[in-house]
Structures are given as structure tokens and as C-alpha cells.
Motif scaffolding. Sequence first.
Motif: not given
Length: 186
Positions: A3-28
Amino acid sequence: MLLIDNPTGRTYYEILGAKEDASYEELKTSYRSSILNSHPDKLQNTSLENVDDESQEKFLEVQKAWEILGNSRSRVAYDNKLEELRHDSFAAEEISLKDLTVEIVGEVVEMFYQCRCGDYYSIDSSELEGMGYKLFRRDESKISLQMSDALPSYVLLSCGSCSLRIHLTLNSDMEIQTDDDLSKFR
């Protein structure tokens, strides 16, 4: 998931190792952990000039993911685009690891599935590992998938020749039966 413009084919959530429903603090928290693990100063080399391209790309990828997900407006836009792409991603078939043909080349396990056009969809153990999935040998004829999350997920694979794609469903309880000698594969 590709998905979406990133060369590895991973979502930004996967890159950060976070769930898509993560809170701002969890993302941070995920961002801080990811950036520390990929920061050039934390790697074996001591200066940015000495860091290999792959390490530098990973570091920049983590920064880009945080740039998008750390801002509430850009995160909403990203989530909307992600959802839109998921609905638009037509797949010719849904398959599982059990449906793949397995070939072991050195320490890499290559897996194939034949497309209607005669070419193949393919993925290998190093690509799966890059997405957070690890294959391990159960015994001399079986390979299992190890996942950090018990929930099933999928990878969208494209054919080598035509425009067809398939969903490869990944479950933590999956086993691949193979006739190859697995003694070289760890």
C-alpha cells in the motif's frame, strides 16, 4: 500488505510497528522505539557517511511514517486513502501458504503459485521476514509461519507477467509441507 507510496510495500503503521487503531501516545512510543532501532548513531557505524543505504533508507522510512501519522490531519487523510485502496484492490484469488509450491535455495525459502496466464506469483522467506513474519522448520518436511500477532493478515501478490493479483492469507497456525531437504534451512 502492498500500500501507498513506500518502496517496501508496507503501511506506515507496519513501519512503526503500531496497530492502525493506535492512540497518538501509542504511535509516539512506537515511533521512538523504531527510530532508536534504526538511527545511524545507534548502528555499528559511527557516522552517517558510513551507514549503508539500506539502514539509511529504513531510518528515513521511519521518519516519513511518523511525519504522516504524527499529524492528526495527515493521518486522517492517510487512513482514508488506505481504506480506499483496500476496497479497490481486486484479487483474482485468495490463497494460503498451503497452496504454494516451495523451493529451498540455500537459506531462503521461495514460494510460488501459478497464475492463469502461466507465469507465477512469488514471495520468499526474506520478503516475509521484512514484513515481520518468520518461517521456521518444524521437522524435515514441514515449515511453519511465526507471527507477532495471532490475527490472520494477508499480503497482496502481483503476477510476474500480467496485471492479476492474489491475496495470500497468513495465519500463525499454518504449516507448509515440502518434499525438499530442509536440513540447510533454519
